[in-house]
Design a protein around this motif. Sequence first.
Motif, short mmCIF file in Angstrom:
data_model
loop_
_atom_site.label_atom_id
_atom_site.label_comp_id
_atom_site.label_asym_id
_atom_site.label_seq_id
_atom_site.Cartn_x
_atom_site.Cartn_y
_atom_site.Cartn_z
N LYS A 1 5.38 32.35 -13.32
CA LYS A 1 5.87 31.40 -14.32
C LYS A 1 6.10 30.08 -13.58
CE LYS A 1 8.69 31.16 -18.40
NZ LYS A 1 9.85 31.69 -19.15
N ILE A 2 5.73 28.98 -14.19
CA ILE A 2 5.81 27.70 -13.46
C ILE A 2 6.27 26.60 -14.43
CG2 ILE A 2 3.40 26.99 -13.84
CD1 ILE A 2 3.45 26.05 -10.84
N MET A 3 7.06 25.69 -13.91
CA MET A 3 7.60 24.59 -14.71
C MET A 3 6.84 23.30 -14.39
SD MET A 3 9.84 26.24 -16.31
CE MET A 3 9.75 28.00 -16.03
N THR A 4 6.86 22.39 -15.35
CA THR A 4 6.21 21.09 -15.15
C THR A 4 6.71 20.45 -13.86
OG1 THR A 4 6.17 20.79 -17.54
CG2 THR A 4 5.78 18.84 -16.21
N GLY A 5 5.79 20.01 -13.03
CA GLY A 5 6.17 19.33 -11.80
C GLY A 5 6.43 20.26 -10.63
N ALA A 6 6.43 21.57 -10.88
CA ALA A 6 6.65 22.51 -9.78
C ALA A 6 5.38 22.63 -8.96
CB ALA A 6 7.07 23.88 -10.33
N PRO A 7 5.53 22.90 -7.66
CA PRO A 7 4.34 22.99 -6.79
C PRO A 7 3.49 24.20 -7.16
CG PRO A 7 6.31 23.63 -5.59
CD PRO A 7 6.78 23.12 -6.91
N MET A 8 2.18 23.99 -7.20
CA MET A 8 1.27 25.10 -7.48
C MET A 8 1.31 26.06 -6.30
SD MET A 8 -0.33 24.94 -10.41
CE MET A 8 -1.85 25.90 -10.21
N PRO A 9 1.46 27.36 -6.60
CA PRO A 9 1.44 28.34 -5.50
C PRO A 9 0.02 28.48 -4.94
CG PRO A 9 1.76 29.42 -7.63
CD PRO A 9 1.71 27.95 -7.90
N THR B 1 0.86 -1.18 0.00
CA THR B 1 0.00 0.00 0.00
C THR B 1 0.89 1.23 0.00
OG1 THR B 1 -0.12 -0.06 2.40
CG2 THR B 1 -1.90 -1.14 1.20
N SER B 2 0.35 2.33 -0.45
CA SER B 2 1.19 3.51 -0.63
C SER B 2 1.40 4.24 0.69
CB SER B 2 0.55 4.47 -1.64
OG SER B 2 1.46 5.52 -1.88
N PRO B 3 2.66 4.54 1.01
CA PRO B 3 2.94 5.31 2.23
C PRO B 3 2.71 6.80 2.04
CG PRO B 3 4.99 4.73 1.13
CD PRO B 3 3.88 4.10 0.33
N LEU B 4 2.36 7.22 0.83
CA LEU B 4 2.16 8.66 0.60
C LEU B 4 1.20 8.88 -0.56
CD1 LEU B 4 4.15 8.87 -2.03
CD2 LEU B 4 5.89 9.36 -0.35
N ASP B 5 0.80 10.12 -0.74
CA ASP B 5 0.01 10.50 -1.90
C ASP B 5 0.92 10.63 -3.11
OD1 ASP B 5 -2.22 10.73 -0.29
OD2 ASP B 5 -2.30 12.94 -0.36
N LEU B 6 0.39 10.28 -4.25
CA LEU B 6 1.07 10.55 -5.52
C LEU B 6 0.13 11.32 -6.41
CD1 LEU B 6 2.99 7.40 -6.84
CD2 LEU B 6 3.93 9.49 -5.86
N PRO B 7 0.47 12.45 -6.95
CA PRO B 7 1.64 13.23 -6.58
C PRO B 7 1.56 13.62 -5.10
CG PRO B 7 0.56 14.15 -8.52
CD PRO B 7 -0.34 13.11 -7.99
N PRO B 8 2.70 13.86 -4.47
CA PRO B 8 2.70 14.20 -3.04
C PRO B 8 2.14 15.61 -2.79
CG PRO B 8 4.90 13.52 -3.78
CD PRO B 8 4.06 13.71 -5.01
N PHE B 9 2.12 16.42 -3.83
CA PHE B 9 1.63 17.80 -3.67
C PHE B 9 1.03 18.24 -5.01
CE2 PHE B 9 6.06 17.54 -4.83
CZ PHE B 9 6.14 18.37 -5.94
N ARG B 10 0.21 19.27 -4.93
CA ARG B 10 -0.46 19.83 -6.10
C ARG B 10 0.61 20.45 -6.99
NH1 ARG B 10 -3.57 24.84 -5.74
NH2 ARG B 10 -5.28 24.75 -7.24
N ARG C 1 -2.20 19.06 -11.46
CA ARG C 1 -2.30 17.70 -10.93
C ARG C 1 -2.52 17.81 -9.42
NH1 ARG C 1 3.53 16.27 -13.41
NH2 ARG C 1 2.92 15.79 -15.56
N GLU C 2 -3.68 17.33 -8.99
CA GLU C 2 -3.98 17.39 -7.56
C GLU C 2 -3.15 16.37 -6.79
OE1 GLU C 2 -5.75 19.70 -6.21
OE2 GLU C 2 -6.48 20.54 -8.11
N ALA C 3 -2.80 16.73 -5.57
CA ALA C 3 -2.14 15.75 -4.70
C ALA C 3 -3.03 14.51 -4.59
CB ALA C 3 -1.90 16.36 -3.32
N GLY C 4 -2.44 13.35 -4.70
CA GLY C 4 -3.22 12.12 -4.54
C GLY C 4 -4.07 11.75 -5.74
N SER C 5 -3.91 12.46 -6.86
CA SER C 5 -4.77 12.14 -8.01
C SER C 5 -4.37 10.82 -8.67
CB SER C 5 -4.75 13.27 -9.03
OG SER C 5 -3.42 13.58 -9.41
N ASP C 6 -3.15 10.36 -8.45
CA ASP C 6 -2.74 9.05 -8.95
C ASP C 6 -2.99 7.99 -7.88
OD1 ASP C 6 -1.58 7.01 -10.46
OD2 ASP C 6 0.47 7.71 -10.21
N VAL C 7 -2.52 8.27 -6.68
CA VAL C 7 -2.60 7.32 -5.57
C VAL C 7 -2.79 8.09 -4.28
CG1 VAL C 7 -1.15 5.80 -4.13
CG2 VAL C 7 -1.14 5.55 -6.62
N ARG C 8 -3.61 7.56 -3.38
CA ARG C 8 -3.72 8.16 -2.04
C ARG C 8 -3.01 7.28 -1.02
NH1 ARG C 8 -6.87 12.41 -2.18
NH2 ARG C 8 -8.29 12.53 -3.96
#
Lengths: 397, 397
Positions: free
Chosen positions: B97-105, B45-54, B139-146
């Motif tokens: 300005k934001i790059m792919t994979g960077a955390p949403m402010p 089971t997943s120990p974290l959310d994927l993605p871990p953050f928005r 990409r919301e936190a946990g949108s792949d895995v919670r």
Amino acid sequence: MTSGKRSVEEHERYVAELLGTLLSGSTVTVPLSRALHRTLAETITSPLDLPPFRNSQMDGYAVASSTVSDAPVTLPVQGVVAAGDTTGALARGSVLKIMTGAPMPEGADAVVPVEDTAADEDAGTVTIGRGTRPGEFVREAGSDVRTGDRLLSAGTVLAARHIAVLAAVGLTNIPVRARPRVAVISTGSELVTAGDVLGPGHIYNSNGPALAASASANGADVVSIDHCHDDPDEFAKMLAYAAGVADVIFTSGGVSKGDFEVVKDTLEPLGGDFVSVAMQPGGPQGSAVIDGVPVLTFPGNPVSALVSFEVFARPVLRAAAGYPPVTAEMLPLATDLTSIPGKRQFLRGALDGRTVIPAAGRGSHLVAGLAAADVLLDIPADTVSLEAGDLVKVLTL
Amino acid sequence: MTSGKRSVEEHERYVAELLGTLLSGSTVTVPLSRALHRTLAETITSPLDLPPFRNSQMDGYAVASSTVSDAPVTLPVQGVVAAGDTTGALARGSVLKIMTGAPMPEGADAVVPVEDTAADEDAGTVTIGRGTRPGEFVREAGSDVRTGDRLLSAGTVLAARHIAVLAAVGLTNIPVRARPRVAVISTGSELVTAGDVLGPGHIYNSNGPALAASASANGADVVSIDHCHDDPDEFAKMLAYAAGVADVIFTSGGVSKGDFEVVKDTLEPLGGDFVSVAMQPGGPQGSAVIDGVPVLTFPGNPVSALVSFEVFARPVLRAAAGYPPVTAEMLPLATDLTSIPGKRQFLRGALDGRTVIPAAGRGSHLVAGLAAADVLLDIPADTVSLEAGDLVKVLTL
């Protein structure tokens, strides 16, 4: 080089040509004990006859068939020939007890199985219960293989039965295809290695382990795995190192349209070729040659990186290792689906028997979704919709 | 134990019970880098959310969608968020300005891709070319895995995509099924090891390498390979050693009706069970338990030994390693064939497309013939003849 647009088929050809040096097929010699699943680089001919000498197929009595034609007949037992003994000669009118695999004595032309005999040990005789014919239960020298016969063809992927015949003819050092040496560099300042603390804004590096595992699973030797921050100096050093130890380098990340594209920014001035391939996921693709070593640069999203590997790298690595190509199948869809016009789509899917269920999520960050998939659905660029029951091209993962 | 007669099916059950301890499924932990092709011992089971953050799905500009509803609109650029940065907050009326994979402010709810914008670096502004909607390219936190979601089920044989998700959630030590530890002892005074001089009456030992390779190919760890002369003391010592290091021992040779049957002669007094199984090749089969470790004793002819392994050992080893069972197929014969009544025959054959060509030679010493085969034809004991076109059960080698 200027960026451009390219179809998947065009980029496949481009990559196949760039990586063609891997296919030159250099040969290494491995001990037989490490030859399992390797690919023979040369056709192997037998250095000897198998069996090497005429021997008994049964535990029984070696006889001259003419002396037992009036069976049942009781004859003196001259002695015993065991497996591993050297050949003796059978005295006319006698028999020799003989074990399976023991050399046939001169003068004997058949073996009567022990089940068809009755020994009298005190008398030193045996009653042979039935007649025989010349050659019965005798294995002639060379009846399996003759010296110089082809045993195994170049290109054979060695399984246990091939190991058996190589051992049987006494070969210890086996010429096999060299495995392509692969270096993997995953880039991205957001990446941390599993086992380290995951700080804010960070994710675990999955592309490094995944590309390394993919390369291993397809016949490569992974000789180096590095993780690089978005730092051109660090990347240049890692590239130089990788080019020194590997036959091909795979990178992930740093090829898109952001401000910190370490892979593209480093390799473009060195003649790297960065293009937009009409596919999803995996559109941003690039390549370069560093110190004579080809580099394929995959995008950084985990699904994009693995799909890029499957489409562009896997066929070449397998060919280089001498592994059979991955074959696609046409299977019916379980549900309708839509696809983006102008892009060849590689969707994740699961098999239900022989029916393909497309995965719901298509995001190229959905690494858990990829793990749950059995297959990739390969949807042509000009297809925009398919209905349940339509056949789709399916690649097994 | 007294020798007896047994059908293949009876001996399969006997062996499966004897080797049942291998299936108890002990678990070992391996580093992720060595987990490829191993079988998960536990559900992960997943120990974290994927993605871990928005985070941002694109290179572009993080915006509050409400501020760009009247696009095109020119707004001040507050700064740049790169992948790996920590989250900032977006000032109302600005963009980042934001790059792919960077955390949403904080304060941003969408990303407008760079392709749909025009920056004026001197002015420190960007013109956002189109409107967006909350959540677009985010990409919301946990949108792949919670956290706590099942990632992979116990029993999964780990492929590259599974390695990817295990790495992505930061797991480094992976619980996998322990591989059964196998010891191989080939017996026979006629045997010499490849690389040594082949004297008169001698043959090269092929069963040792072949059984070791077969065990490896089916998920076992081969921990010991020995060759023993027809010498009971030597054999007893090797057995004791093997029982100390292995979970199961396979022997070849020494189980037939000759005068020097080292395996049978040693093990029968220790409670070993030696039987005649109604099959060809591979009739003489035996088993024992030494210091709690099961021993399977295969006949010494190379084809007999490998067929015995395929029929009796392979299914149990694969089950113990968590590998999927080998499945048989029914395929049509290319030619007529005859079979011995009362014995289940395992004939060598080659595939021509989906048609099976039985091999000409049936001798159990024909190791080159076995190497040339693709499949075993499994002919039932009560079948005496089959015609071209008849379906036969086929086991892939």
